[in-house]
Design an enzyme around this catalytic site. Sequence first.
Site, PDB file in Angstrom:
ATOM      1  N   TYR A 254      14.442  -4.505   1.535  1.00 20.50           N
ATOM      2  CA  TYR A 254      14.199  -3.198   2.150  1.00 20.50           C
ATOM      3  C   TYR A 254      14.307  -2.066   1.137  1.00 20.50           C
ATOM      4  CZ  TYR A 254      13.758   0.014   6.070  1.00 20.50           C
ATOM      5  OH  TYR A 254      13.279   0.961   6.938  1.00 20.50           O
TER       6      TYR A 254
ATOM      7  N   PRO B  11       3.881  -1.868   9.498  1.00 16.94           N
ATOM      8  CA  PRO B  11       4.807  -0.818   9.071  1.00 16.94           C
ATOM      9  C   PRO B  11       6.282  -1.152   9.263  1.00 16.94           C
ATOM     10  CG  PRO B  11       3.804  -0.243  11.171  1.00 16.94           C
ATOM     11  CD  PRO B  11       3.111  -1.489  10.698  1.00 16.94           C
TER      12      PRO B  11
ATOM     13  N   TYR C 186      16.430  -0.296  14.032  1.00 13.97           N
ATOM     14  CA  TYR C 186      15.386  -1.244  14.420  1.00 13.97           C
ATOM     15  C   TYR C 186      15.926  -2.042  15.603  1.00 13.97           C
ATOM     16  CZ  TYR C 186      12.741  -0.517  10.084  1.00 13.97           C
ATOM     17  OH  TYR C 186      12.003   0.024   9.054  1.00 13.97           O
TER      18      TYR C 186
ATOM     19  N   LYS D  93       6.710  -0.382   3.904  1.00 16.29           N
ATOM     20  CA  LYS D  93       6.323  -0.759   2.554  1.00 16.29           C
ATOM     21  C   LYS D  93       4.974  -0.222   2.086  1.00 16.29           C
ATOM     22  CE  LYS D  93       9.966  -3.013   1.693  1.00 16.29           C
ATOM     23  NZ  LYS D  93      10.948  -2.380   0.796  1.00 16.29           N
TER      24      LYS D  93
END
Length: 391
Positions: free
Chosen positions: A385, A292, A201, A296
């Site tokens: 997460y 997104p 990320y 999840k």
Amino acid sequence: MLRTQVAIVGGGPAGLLLSHLLHLQGIDSVVLERRSQDYVEQRVRAGVLEQGTVDLLHECGVGERLGREGEEHEGVFVQFDEERLRIPFQELTGRSITVYGQKQVVRDLNERRLADGGRLLHEVDDVAVHDIATDHPSVTFVHEGESQALEADFIAGCDGFHGVCREAIPADVRRVYERVYPFGWLGILAEVAPSTDELIYANNARGFALHSMRSPSISRFYLQCPPDEPIENWPDQQIWDELATRLDSPGWQLRQGPIFDKSVTPMRSFVAEPLRHGRLFLAGDSAHIVPPTGAKGLNLALADVDRLAEALADHYRTGTETGLDEYSAACLQRVWRVQHFSWWMTSLTHRFEGPDQDFDRRLQRSQFDYLRTSRAAATTLAENYVGLPLR
């Protein structure tokens, strides 16, 4: 008129898993899906499964292929400009995630339901739900050119954000909470081996980027872009150049390959309350949408139907209404926790335009430094997460 115990509107992963879980409890259901089976199985969607989702699929007997082909990940990378930080899930929580595409989950569930003699009706039109506040709700629809009616004890609305079930709840009962983000995601699938062993990320001054994967030979990428961006504005090489810039880190190189799927997805947060009215229960995207960023959406939908299946099984086994009465409040507690985490991940990793953008970026830098220096902060990210326990 057809008859079943539970009519399920929507044949995506939530509807299929609910049908399977009910079957394991000896409860009959019929699944109505407006798309073809091939279309449902080929839709490109999420590919990250929480630990609890993986455990659930194994426990209910549809995890064989997942166990063979799913790629377990024990951490994730968060990047600010060129500085890359690893969040070690296994070390911090004792749990992990698994990369396994939603279309594979749908395929596994479809195969199992058909093998068990499940009633799955695809390419169904003109679906409408009736009498949901009574003891005899029903669904009318057209299948293969013939108008039909399905009477049931309960109706499960697993028909997605644009489905009919949510709108069947009276407007004076239903309350909607929504946030629309000022950007979308340009997503691609490419025939190239991943350039990373764990997801990345990246927060770059030019915007967000994500490097994910689907298999040892297929990679998945996302770029932040305007929500209404025409896909024609992004030729393949421009996509690769932008990914290379936003994901750049010392000593790391991005592999490139043929792109075979491109799309732009707007981002929103959405919750409709309550998730129950009379004999109608909402689950998955029909009740809630999350950005997104936290991976999840699929996990949240399957958590809904796991709880609903348990409540229905208790009802048919003992006559109790307790689980059914508690369904909406119990699901919403998890929904809002997930909404917060997805919003937080989005606010950490995306570029926000406007007069406060320099201030926002300094806040993001501070949060990244906190993740880097605080085990508690890193544990909070990891715990959310990998997913909270299903029950």
